[in-house]
Design a protein around this motif. Structure first.
Motif, PDB file in Angstrom:
ATOM      1  N   THR A 157       0.779  -1.219  -0.008  1.00 17.58           N
ATOM      2  CA  THR A 157      -0.059  -0.045  -0.084  1.00 17.58           C
ATOM      3  C   THR A 157       0.717   1.101  -0.035  1.00 17.58           C
ATOM      4  OG1 THR A 157      -0.081   0.195   2.192  1.00 17.58           O
ATOM      5  CG2 THR A 157      -1.779  -1.184   1.267  1.00 17.58           C
ATOM      6  N   ASP A 158       0.275   2.204  -0.337  1.00 19.46           N
ATOM      7  CA  ASP A 158       0.868   3.731  -0.257  1.00 19.46           C
ATOM      8  C   ASP A 158      -0.220   4.559   0.344  1.00 19.46           C
ATOM      9  OD1 ASP A 158      -0.769   4.277  -2.401  1.00 19.46           O
ATOM     10  OD2 ASP A 158       0.546   4.764  -3.948  1.00 19.46           O
ATOM     11  N   ALA A 159      -0.011   5.941   0.285  1.00 21.04           N
ATOM     12  CA  ALA A 159      -1.039   6.765   0.948  1.00 21.04           C
ATOM     13  C   ALA A 159      -2.451   6.878   0.383  1.00 21.04           C
ATOM     14  CB  ALA A 159      -0.477   8.103   0.687  1.00 21.04           C
ATOM     15  N   ASN A 160      -2.464   6.168  -1.021  1.00 21.78           N
ATOM     16  CA  ASN A 160      -3.784   6.298  -1.473  1.00 21.78           C
ATOM     17  C   ASN A 160      -4.574   4.765  -1.498  1.00 21.78           C
ATOM     18  OD1 ASN A 160      -3.710   8.840  -2.944  1.00 21.78           O
ATOM     19  ND2 ASN A 160      -2.062   8.215  -4.334  1.00 21.78           N
ATOM     20  N   GLY A 161      -3.904   3.852  -0.669  1.00 15.84           N
ATOM     21  CA  GLY A 161      -4.404   2.351  -0.388  1.00 15.84           C
ATOM     22  C   GLY A 161      -3.440   1.346  -1.245  1.00 15.84           C
ATOM     23  N   PRO A 162      -4.309   0.495  -1.316  1.00 10.55           N
ATOM     24  CA  PRO A 162      -3.350  -0.809  -2.063  1.00 10.55           C
ATOM     25  C   PRO A 162      -3.172  -0.695  -3.285  1.00 10.55           C
ATOM     26  CG  PRO A 162      -5.232  -1.532  -0.665  1.00 10.55           C
ATOM     27  CD  PRO A 162      -5.563  -0.102  -0.828  1.00 10.55           C
ATOM     28  N   TYR A 163      -1.845  -1.032  -3.897  1.00  9.00           N
ATOM     29  CA  TYR A 163      -1.757  -0.848  -5.187  1.00  9.00           C
ATOM     30  C   TYR A 163      -2.768  -1.936  -5.978  1.00  9.00           C
ATOM     31  CZ  TYR A 163       2.671   1.536  -4.569  1.00  9.00           C
ATOM     32  OH  TYR A 163       3.600   2.407  -4.398  1.00  9.00           O
ATOM     33  N   SER A 164      -3.285  -1.665  -7.195  1.00 13.45           N
ATOM     34  CA  SER A 164      -4.059  -2.569  -7.768  1.00 13.45           C
ATOM     35  C   SER A 164      -4.127  -2.011  -9.158  1.00 13.45           C
ATOM     36  CB  SER A 164      -5.503  -2.362  -7.389  1.00 13.45           C
ATOM     37  OG  SER A 164      -5.949  -1.158  -7.539  1.00 13.45           O
ATOM     38  N   SER A 165      -4.461  -3.057 -10.177  1.00 15.41           N
ATOM     39  CA  SER A 165      -4.703  -2.891 -11.267  1.00 15.41           C
ATOM     40  C   SER A 165      -5.819  -2.044 -11.809  1.00 15.41           C
ATOM     41  CB  SER A 165      -4.955  -4.376 -12.275  1.00 15.41           C
ATOM     42  OG  SER A 165      -3.977  -5.409 -11.864  1.00 15.41           O
ATOM     43  N   THR A 166      -6.827  -2.062 -11.138  1.00 18.43           N
ATOM     44  CA  THR A 166      -8.082  -0.978 -11.198  1.00 18.43           C
ATOM     45  C   THR A 166      -7.546   0.459 -11.002  1.00 18.43           C
ATOM     46  OG1 THR A 166      -9.601  -2.679 -10.265  1.00 18.43           O
ATOM     47  CG2 THR A 166     -10.231  -0.392 -10.180  1.00 18.43           C
ATOM     48  N   ARG A 167      -6.703   0.522  -9.914  1.00 17.04           N
ATOM     49  CA  ARG A 167      -6.308   1.901  -9.662  1.00 17.04           C
ATOM     50  C   ARG A 167      -5.610   2.474 -11.204  1.00 17.04           C
ATOM     51  NH1 ARG A 167      -3.152   3.438  -3.982  1.00 17.04           N
ATOM     52  NH2 ARG A 167      -1.156   3.056  -5.141  1.00 17.04           N
ATOM     53  N   ILE A 168      -4.385   1.708 -11.512  1.00 18.94           N
ATOM     54  CA  ILE A 168      -3.795   1.855 -12.626  1.00 18.94           C
ATOM     55  C   ILE A 168      -4.641   2.168 -13.936  1.00 18.94           C
ATOM     56  CG2 ILE A 168      -1.960   0.881 -14.299  1.00 18.94           C
ATOM     57  CD1 ILE A 168      -0.852  -0.592 -11.551  1.00 18.94           C
ATOM     58  N   ARG A 169      -5.521   1.250 -14.094  1.00 16.32           N
ATOM     59  CA  ARG A 169      -6.524   1.706 -15.425  1.00 16.32           C
ATOM     60  C   ARG A 169      -7.056   3.071 -15.231  1.00 16.32           C
ATOM     61  NH1 ARG A 169      -8.560  -3.627 -13.759  1.00 16.32           N
ATOM     62  NH2 ARG A 169      -7.500  -5.446 -14.952  1.00 16.32           N
ATOM     63  N   ARG A 170      -7.516   3.186 -13.935  1.00 17.92           N
ATOM     64  CA  ARG A 170      -8.055   4.778 -13.806  1.00 17.92           C
ATOM     65  C   ARG A 170      -7.216   5.654 -14.122  1.00 17.92           C
ATOM     66  NH1 ARG A 170      -9.531   3.965  -8.783  1.00 17.92           N
ATOM     67  NH2 ARG A 170     -11.260   2.857  -9.294  1.00 17.92           N
ATOM     68  N   LEU A 171      -5.938   5.498 -13.520  1.00 18.53           N
ATOM     69  CA  LEU A 171      -4.756   6.884 -14.121  1.00 18.53           C
ATOM     70  C   LEU A 171      -4.508   6.880 -15.543  1.00 18.53           C
ATOM     71  CD1 LEU A 171      -2.214   5.723 -11.311  1.00 18.53           C
ATOM     72  CD2 LEU A 171      -3.590   8.051 -11.406  1.00 18.53           C
TER      73      LEU A 171
END
Length: 313
Positions: A157-171
């Protein structure tokens, strides 16, 4: 050390058995996935390191109506896993028949009997088997009964929560490839075969290699500074457009069109890996081809300056 891709779990060579394996879809092979693999390696450093993954992604089977969402297809994922030191990638074909396999059989028949794994590791949310009937508690219990070790790895995790594929797709969809690269540990790449286009780029003075997005996620439409990996391993700076080319109103599906700087040669039919470094501007319509040509020249110069500043030694 050369990595090996195994696509038939029923016919695993004897020399590939006895590995320790991380389990999951590994779409993107981001820093969270790397954390899982490295944690497993630290737990069993003397054993061959492997990954068990699935192709296609289960979501592609169960929800075929969804827009394409993949960060990495099979070849790109394999290369990223190999770069982490994985020796064997067991890529299980996820079809209708396999989706009906009960969780018990997945552990006993596939992981234990067919692959001969000595230890398995996964994240807390790994689910498997028919109707996702197996979870980490079930896996831990059955693995122990079958003589396999088990490690549940906490999410990175970082300050934004767990690393995830979903988070990267959104970026990527929001137009931040440089932030996606920080979470992937490398720039996000689209790998695909060069198809024949309508040659408009050549007429404008900027010939392009045209690559369908296919099953890849479509990032924010616009113009990007990119690096292109050629089949022989050489890399070139370039500028790329992702979108539907509204100025010429072709009305076709979105595609990737990339102009390679300082390159001459025939790329048709070859496979390129195009890494996105920065979104230079959103896609927009221009008042004619002359205005478009002038903007493309400015885009190319901006991309060259940005890439030389970022990547040149």
């Amino acid at each position: 050390m050369r990595a090996h891709l195994h696509t038939d779990w029923r016919a695993i060579p004897e020399e590939a058995r006895g590995a320790v394996a991380a389990l999951g879809n590994f779409d993107g092979v981001h820093l969270g996935h790397a954390h899982l693999v490295h944690t497993l390696h630290m737990a069993r450093p003397d054993e061959p390191l492997a990954v068990v993954t699935f192709e296609p992604h289960p979501r592609e089977l169960f929800r075929p109506q969804d827009p394409p969402f993949r960060l990495t297809l099979s070849e790109e994922r394999f290369a990223a896993l190999a770069a982490l030191g994985v020796k064997h990638v067991f890529q299980i074909r996820f079809d209708e028949a396999f989706s009906q396999m009960p969780a018990e059989r997945f552990v006993s028949d596939v992981l234990h009997d067919a692959l001969g794994l000595r230890h398995v590791a996964c994240g807390h949310d790994f689910a498997f088997g028919h109707r996702r009937g197996g979870n980490t508690d079930f896996l831990a219990e059955r693995a122990t009964e079958l003589g396999m070790g088990f490690t549940q790895v906490p999410a990175l995790t970082d300050a934004n929560g767990p690393y995830s594929s979903t988070r990267i797709r959104r970026l990527l969809q929001d137009g931040y490839p440089e932030r996606a690269a920080q979470e992937l540990g490398r720039p996000w790449s689209i790998r695909g075969e060069v198809h024949h286009g309508d040659k408009r780029g050549r007429l404008l003075g900027f010939p392009t290699a045209n690559i369908p997005l296919g099953r890849h996620l479509e990032p924010a439409r616009g113009v990007y500074a990119v690096t292109v990996r050629l089949p022989d391993g050489r890399a070139r700076f370039g500028v790329a457009n992702i979108g539907r080319r509204p100025t010429i109103n072709d009305g076709q599906e979105s595609r990737l069109e990339v102009n390679l700087f300082d390159f001459e040669g025939d790329l048709y039919g070859t496979t390129l890996s195009v890494a996105l470094h920065a979104l230079l501007r959103p896609e927009r319509k221009f008042d004619g081809l002359d205005a478009l040509k002038e903007q493309i020249a400015r885009d190319a110069q901006e991309a060259r300056v940005l890439l030389e500043a970022e990547l040149s030694v």
